[in-house]
Design an enzyme around this catalytic site. Structure first.
Site, PDB file in Angstrom:
ATOM      1  N   LYS A  34      52.523  97.585  51.550  1.00  0.00           N
ATOM      2  CA  LYS A  34      52.716  97.887  50.124  1.00  0.00           C
ATOM      3  C   LYS A  34      52.426  96.692  49.210  1.00  0.00           C
ATOM      4  N   LEU A  38      49.202  90.446  53.665  1.00  0.00           N
ATOM      5  CA  LEU A  38      49.752  90.886  54.951  1.00  0.00           C
ATOM      6  C   LEU A  38      50.738  89.835  55.469  1.00  0.00           C
ATOM      7  N   SER A 146      63.009  94.498  56.402  1.00  0.00           N
ATOM      8  CA  SER A 146      64.334  94.416  55.767  1.00  0.00           C
ATOM      9  C   SER A 146      64.250  93.723  54.422  1.00  0.00           C
ATOM     10  N   GLY A 181      77.743  82.525  52.326  1.00  0.00           N
ATOM     11  CA  GLY A 181      77.253  82.836  53.669  1.00  0.00           C
ATOM     12  C   GLY A 181      76.631  81.599  54.307  1.00  0.00           C
ATOM     13  N   GLY A 186      71.549  80.392  54.884  1.00  0.00           N
ATOM     14  CA  GLY A 186      72.375  79.397  54.192  1.00  0.00           C
ATOM     15  C   GLY A 186      72.169  78.012  54.781  1.00  0.00           C
ATOM     16  N   MET A 319      67.409  90.276  63.882  1.00  0.00           N
ATOM     17  CA  MET A 319      66.349  90.333  62.865  1.00  0.00           C
ATOM     18  C   MET A 319      65.507  89.068  62.993  1.00  0.00           C
ATOM     19  N   ALA A 321      61.446  87.434  63.894  1.00  0.00           N
ATOM     20  CA  ALA A 321      60.024  87.738  63.922  1.00  0.00           C
ATOM     21  C   ALA A 321      59.535  87.957  65.358  1.00  0.00           C
ATOM     22  N   HIS A 445      59.529  61.283  81.278  1.00  0.00           N
ATOM     23  CA  HIS A 445      60.376  60.292  80.625  1.00  0.00           C
ATOM     24  C   HIS A 445      59.523  59.417  79.718  1.00  0.00           C
TER      25      HIS A 445
HETATM   26  P1  FAD Z   1      58.895  92.486  57.757  1.00  0.00           P
HETATM   27  O1  FAD Z   1      58.382  91.151  58.080  1.00  0.00           O
HETATM   28  O2  FAD Z   1      60.001  92.601  56.783  1.00  0.00           O
HETATM   29  O3  FAD Z   1      57.640  93.336  57.248  1.00  0.00           O
HETATM   30  C1  FAD Z   1      57.760  94.633  56.797  1.00  0.00           C
HETATM   31  C2  FAD Z   1      56.608  94.918  55.865  1.00  0.00           C
HETATM   32  O4  FAD Z   1      56.608  96.301  55.561  1.00  0.00           O
HETATM   33  C3  FAD Z   1      56.712  94.198  54.521  1.00  0.00           C
HETATM   34  O5  FAD Z   1      55.539  93.489  54.260  1.00  0.00           O
HETATM   35  C4  FAD Z   1      56.924  95.323  53.514  1.00  0.00           C
HETATM   36  O6  FAD Z   1      56.337  95.064  52.263  1.00  0.00           O
HETATM   37  C5  FAD Z   1      56.237  96.489  54.207  1.00  0.00           C
HETATM   38  N1  FAD Z   1      56.692  97.804  53.774  1.00  0.00           N
HETATM   39  C6  FAD Z   1      57.964  98.229  53.614  1.00  0.00           C
HETATM   40  N2  FAD Z   1      57.986  99.524  53.249  1.00  0.00           N
HETATM   41  C7  FAD Z   1      56.699  99.927  53.178  1.00  0.00           C
HETATM   42  C8  FAD Z   1      56.070 101.166  52.864  1.00  0.00           C
HETATM   43  N3  FAD Z   1      56.763 102.263  52.584  1.00  0.00           N
HETATM   44  N4  FAD Z   1      54.718 101.205  52.873  1.00  0.00           N
HETATM   45  C9  FAD Z   1      53.979 100.111  53.166  1.00  0.00           C
HETATM   46  N5  FAD Z   1      54.530  98.930  53.496  1.00  0.00           N
HETATM   47  C10 FAD Z   1      55.868  98.835  53.507  1.00  0.00           C
HETATM   48  N6  FAD Z   1      62.655  85.024  61.843  1.00  0.00           N
HETATM   49  C11 FAD Z   1      62.308  84.207  62.856  1.00  0.00           C
HETATM   50  O7  FAD Z   1      62.123  84.669  63.978  1.00  0.00           O
HETATM   51  N7  FAD Z   1      62.148  82.853  62.649  1.00  0.00           N
HETATM   52  C12 FAD Z   1      62.355  82.284  61.449  1.00  0.00           C
HETATM   53  O8  FAD Z   1      62.200  81.076  61.297  1.00  0.00           O
HETATM   54  C13 FAD Z   1      62.739  83.116  60.371  1.00  0.00           C
HETATM   55  N8  FAD Z   1      62.946  82.596  59.149  1.00  0.00           N
HETATM   56  C14 FAD Z   1      63.287  83.414  58.112  1.00  0.00           C
HETATM   57  C15 FAD Z   1      63.526  82.855  56.869  1.00  0.00           C
HETATM   58  C16 FAD Z   1      63.889  83.644  55.807  1.00  0.00           C
HETATM   59  C17 FAD Z   1      64.147  83.018  54.459  1.00  0.00           C
HETATM   60  C18 FAD Z   1      63.978  85.054  55.979  1.00  0.00           C
HETATM   61  C19 FAD Z   1      64.326  85.944  54.829  1.00  0.00           C
HETATM   62  C20 FAD Z   1      63.750  85.632  57.218  1.00  0.00           C
HETATM   63  C21 FAD Z   1      63.419  84.815  58.304  1.00  0.00           C
HETATM   64  N9  FAD Z   1      63.196  85.333  59.572  1.00  0.00           N
HETATM   65  C22 FAD Z   1      62.872  84.507  60.603  1.00  0.00           C
HETATM   66  C23 FAD Z   1      63.313  86.778  59.849  1.00  0.00           C
HETATM   67  C24 FAD Z   1      61.934  87.426  59.907  1.00  0.00           C
HETATM   68  O9  FAD Z   1      61.258  87.196  58.693  1.00  0.00           O
HETATM   69  C25 FAD Z   1      62.057  88.919  60.165  1.00  0.00           C
HETATM   70  O10 FAD Z   1      62.860  89.148  61.297  1.00  0.00           O
HETATM   71  C26 FAD Z   1      60.683  89.536  60.396  1.00  0.00           C
HETATM   72  O11 FAD Z   1      59.851  89.334  59.288  1.00  0.00           O
HETATM   73  C27 FAD Z   1      60.809  91.033  60.676  1.00  0.00           C
HETATM   74  O12 FAD Z   1      59.548  91.546  60.898  1.00  0.00           O
HETATM   75  P2  FAD Z   1      59.214  93.081  60.634  1.00  0.00           P
HETATM   76  O13 FAD Z   1      57.801  93.251  61.055  1.00  0.00           O
HETATM   77  O14 FAD Z   1      60.257  93.941  61.230  1.00  0.00           O
HETATM   78  O15 FAD Z   1      59.370  93.292  59.051  1.00  0.00           O
HETATM   79  P1  NAI Z   2      73.321  85.848  58.715  1.00  0.00           P
HETATM   80  O1  NAI Z   2      73.838  87.097  59.300  1.00  0.00           O
HETATM   81  O2  NAI Z   2      72.713  84.822  59.572  1.00  0.00           O
HETATM   82  O3  NAI Z   2      74.506  85.109  57.938  1.00  0.00           O
HETATM   83  C1  NAI Z   2      75.258  85.727  56.953  1.00  0.00           C
HETATM   84  C2  NAI Z   2      76.558  84.964  56.842  1.00  0.00           C
HETATM   85  O4  NAI Z   2      77.226  85.426  55.694  1.00  0.00           O
HETATM   86  C3  NAI Z   2      77.503  85.186  58.027  1.00  0.00           C
HETATM   87  O5  NAI Z   2      77.924  83.936  58.499  1.00  0.00           O
HETATM   88  C4  NAI Z   2      78.630  86.021  57.454  1.00  0.00           C
HETATM   89  O6  NAI Z   2      79.871  85.737  58.064  1.00  0.00           O
HETATM   90  C5  NAI Z   2      78.602  85.580  55.989  1.00  0.00           C
HETATM   91  N1  NAI Z   2      79.115  86.558  55.040  1.00  0.00           N
HETATM   92  C6  NAI Z   2      78.890  87.893  55.012  1.00  0.00           C
HETATM   93  N2  NAI Z   2      79.513  88.441  53.949  1.00  0.00           N
HETATM   94  C7  NAI Z   2      80.147  87.429  53.300  1.00  0.00           C
HETATM   95  C8  NAI Z   2      80.944  87.354  52.130  1.00  0.00           C
HETATM   96  N3  NAI Z   2      81.218  88.446  51.418  1.00  0.00           N
HETATM   97  N4  NAI Z   2      81.429  86.163  51.767  1.00  0.00           N
HETATM   98  C9  NAI Z   2      81.149  85.046  52.490  1.00  0.00           C
HETATM   99  N5  NAI Z   2      80.396  85.055  53.596  1.00  0.00           N
HETATM  100  C10 NAI Z   2      79.888  86.226  53.989  1.00  0.00           C
HETATM  101  O7  NAI Z   2      72.337  86.326  57.526  1.00  0.00           O
HETATM  102  P2  NAI Z   2      71.331  85.500  56.613  1.00  0.00           P
HETATM  103  O8  NAI Z   2      71.595  84.049  56.699  1.00  0.00           O
HETATM  104  O9  NAI Z   2      71.383  86.172  55.296  1.00  0.00           O
HETATM  105  O10 NAI Z   2      69.952  85.794  57.298  1.00  0.00           O
HETATM  106  C11 NAI Z   2      69.515  87.146  57.485  1.00  0.00           C
HETATM  107  C12 NAI Z   2      68.747  87.274  58.751  1.00  0.00           C
HETATM  108  O11 NAI Z   2      67.470  86.679  58.609  1.00  0.00           O
HETATM  109  C13 NAI Z   2      69.388  86.572  59.921  1.00  0.00           C
HETATM  110  O12 NAI Z   2      70.274  87.436  60.577  1.00  0.00           O
HETATM  111  C14 NAI Z   2      68.258  86.200  60.785  1.00  0.00           C
HETATM  112  O13 NAI Z   2      68.049  87.210  61.726  1.00  0.00           O
HETATM  113  C15 NAI Z   2      67.071  86.138  59.845  1.00  0.00           C
HETATM  114  N6  NAI Z   2      66.692  84.733  59.668  1.00  0.00           N
HETATM  115  C16 NAI Z   2      66.283  84.042  60.766  1.00  0.00           C
HETATM  116  C17 NAI Z   2      65.965  82.727  60.665  1.00  0.00           C
HETATM  117  C18 NAI Z   2      65.567  81.997  61.893  1.00  0.00           C
HETATM  118  O14 NAI Z   2      65.298  82.623  62.890  1.00  0.00           O
HETATM  119  N7  NAI Z   2      65.492  80.678  61.871  1.00  0.00           N
HETATM  120  C19 NAI Z   2      66.000  82.013  59.399  1.00  0.00           C
HETATM  121  C20 NAI Z   2      66.472  82.829  58.316  1.00  0.00           C
HETATM  122  C21 NAI Z   2      66.778  84.145  58.467  1.00  0.00           C
END
Ligand code: FAD
Ligand code: NAI
Length: 467
Positions: A34, A38, A146, A181, A186, A319, A321, A445
């Protein structure tokens, strides 16, 4: 009307990886996205941009805090946040363009527009360029990912009360960033701005940072983030967030039942993410979401309608990648008639702070809950020559192994390059290695990986060499 073997709705890591695997297997494949780029959350506003800012901020922090000790003198050090964000965007643009190239290379038809079900085999695309197109698929994969979660008590205005998406493109370093959080987002984005000079306060429901990981990791990470000047309010509950001009007030209930407030110039709400299915018109395909908004799937990632699959953040599980990517490949191979397998317990979990945190397998808390008899071995990075050379002495490796069989059940690392080190632990667990097996393998090492070997030695008869 174009007809496909497989249509992916959503081009995140799950969708584009699955589409590539389908094409490799000779399936005629389409992908719908959408947005006009990509890569989904991960490439645009997640994994890649957050790591770009983590790297830039870490360079600045080291230049201002550790270079002098290395014997490197610098004058007039300053943060140019505009340039940092620009570089981040260039990295994102290069990476997302790379996916366009991969789609072309694999002859995958790409549609830019919102995809929605017309029926269980038909998808309508409301094209970004205008107009509509309808396509048909023998199989359809929902890979829509998500979005950040928010609560009514924390109204997001995306200027001062923000999600990770806005935190990746701020125009100034906050003076006081209040983070609700202390989970992964965070911890990572809090580290970025604390390193750049912001005062950072974490308000967290649970009793530690990254509370779902092994407790030792949260404790150690807190020590490291505290060194950046952060404050922590654990077991605290946010009751409301109020913006007033450039100021944000966060009202909080303390564990003693008292009220307190924190005032800052930005508030990052990072309390988790929720599955995204808006606009999909799932009902038309005979599908619905569960009470948490997720799409239900069976062990083969099939929804209630067998030729419609779902993957990644929109279904159960971590959640991440790389989890979504594995599921994309799994679905492609299932459609092609193969019998793939995903070992969910062995999907590693990484937090890209410094030191990094990385884990695979069971946590100590989970083993206790399961009543499993286990032994532990730990090794601190400060006892490692490699870590002293690079001045990265914080953290440890913790190995959990079966008490009777010595099979490694979990590995938890907080330390330098933990994100890369965990790969060895994943291999060890996949091949059901014992701690003794790792203890007897030569590790170069000096490397950080010696800490894993030493922790395994510690787990087998307390025989670490350098401690
Ligand atoms: P997404 O990557 O969310 O992709 C879904 C796609 O579907 C989007 O582009 C969206 O626009 C599209 N879409 C939705 N609805 C429609 C529709 N109806 N029609 C067409 N397109 C649509 N994960 C890691 O493993 N390592 C990390 O370091 C990491 N860092 C992160 C940092 C942040 C700040 C955030 C927010 C997330 C992070 N994540 C990380 C989590 C990771 O981004 C997600 O788990 C991953 O992107 C999920 O992949 P997905 O393919 O399920 O969905
Ligand atoms: P998270 O689930 O990691 O952390 C959310 C935190 O917020 C928890 O510690 C929870 O106890 C706290 N919380 C929930 N409700 C609250 C409230 N009302 N008041 C205070 N604290 C509260 O979720 P986050 O950090 O938002 O990340 C979302 C997802 O994105 C992760 O679950 C992760 O899967 C993915 N992600 C992965 C990364 C990576 O792999 N390095 C980096 C960033 C995101």
């Amino acid at each position: 009307m174009q007809e496909y073997d497989v249509i992916f709705i959503g081009a995140g890591p799950g969708g584009y990886t699955g589409a590539i695997r389908c094409a490799q297997l000779g399936l005629k494949t389409a992908i719908i996205e959408k947005y006009n780029t990509l890569g989904g959350t991960c490439l645009n506003v997640g994994c890649i941009p957050s790591k770009a800012l983590l790297d830039s901020s870490e360079h600045y922090y080291n230049a201002s805090h550790t270079f002098a000790e290395h014997g490197i003198k610098l004058d007039n050090l300053a943060v140019d946040l505009g340039q940092m964000i620009k570089r981040k965007q260039e990295v994102v643009d290069q990476t997302t363009k790379g996916i366009v190239f991969l789609m072309k290379k694999n002859k995958i038809d790409t549609y830019f527009g919102l995809g929605s079900f017309v029926d269980a085999n038909t998808v309508k695309i409301a094209k970004n360029e205008g107009g509509e197109e309808t396509i048909k698929g023998k199989n359809i994969v929902v890979s829509t990912g998500s979005k950040p979660m928010a609560f009514p008590s924390m109204p997001l205005d995306k200027e001062r009360v923000i999600t990770s998406t806005e935190a990746l493109k701020l125009s100034e370093v906050p003076k006081h960033l209040i983070i609700i959080g202390a989970g992964v987002i965070g911890a990572e984005l809090g580290s970025v701005y604390a390193r750049l000079g912001a005062k950072v306060s974490f308000v967290e429901f649970a009793d530690s940072m990254i509370p779902t990981m092994d407790k030792t990791m949260g404790k150690e990470l807190q020590k490291a983030v505290k060194k950046l000047g952060a404050d922590f309010y654990f077991n605290h509950k946010v009751t409301s967030v109020v913006r007033n001009g450039d100021e944000v007030t966060v009202n909080i209930d303390t564990p003693k039942g008292e009220q307190m407030t924190l005032t800052g110039d930005y508030c990052l709400v990072s309390v988790g993410r929720k599955p995204y299915t808006e606009g999909l018109n799932l009902e038309a395909a005979g599908l619905k979401t569960d009470n948490r908004g997720k799409i239900d799937v069976d062990d083969n990632l099939r929804t209630a309608v067998p030729h419609i699959f779902a993957l990644g953040d929109v279904i159960r599980g971590a959640m991440l990648a790389h989890k979504a990517e594995e599921e994309g490949v799994f679905i492609a191979e299932t459609i092609a008639g193969q019998k793939p397998h995903i070992h969910y317990r062995l999907i590693p979990n990484v937090v890209y702070t410094w030191p990094e945190v990385a884990a695979v397998g069971y946590t100590e808390e989970e083993l206790k809950e399961l009543g499993k008899s286990y032994k532990t071995g730990s090794f601190p990075f400060k006892a490692l020559g490699r870590a002293r050379a690079s001045m990265d002495i914080d953290g440890l490796v913790k190995v959990l192994a079966d008490k009777e069989t010595d099979e490694i059940l979990g590995v938890h690392i907080i330390g330098p390059r933990a994100a890369d080190m965990i790969a060895e632990a994943v291999v060890a667990l996949e091949y059901r290695a014992s701690a003794e097996d790792i203890s007897r393998m030569s590790h170069a090492h000096p490397t950080y990986t010696e800490a894993f070997k030493e922790a395994c030695l510690a787990a087998t008869g307390n025989r670490a060499i350098n401690m």
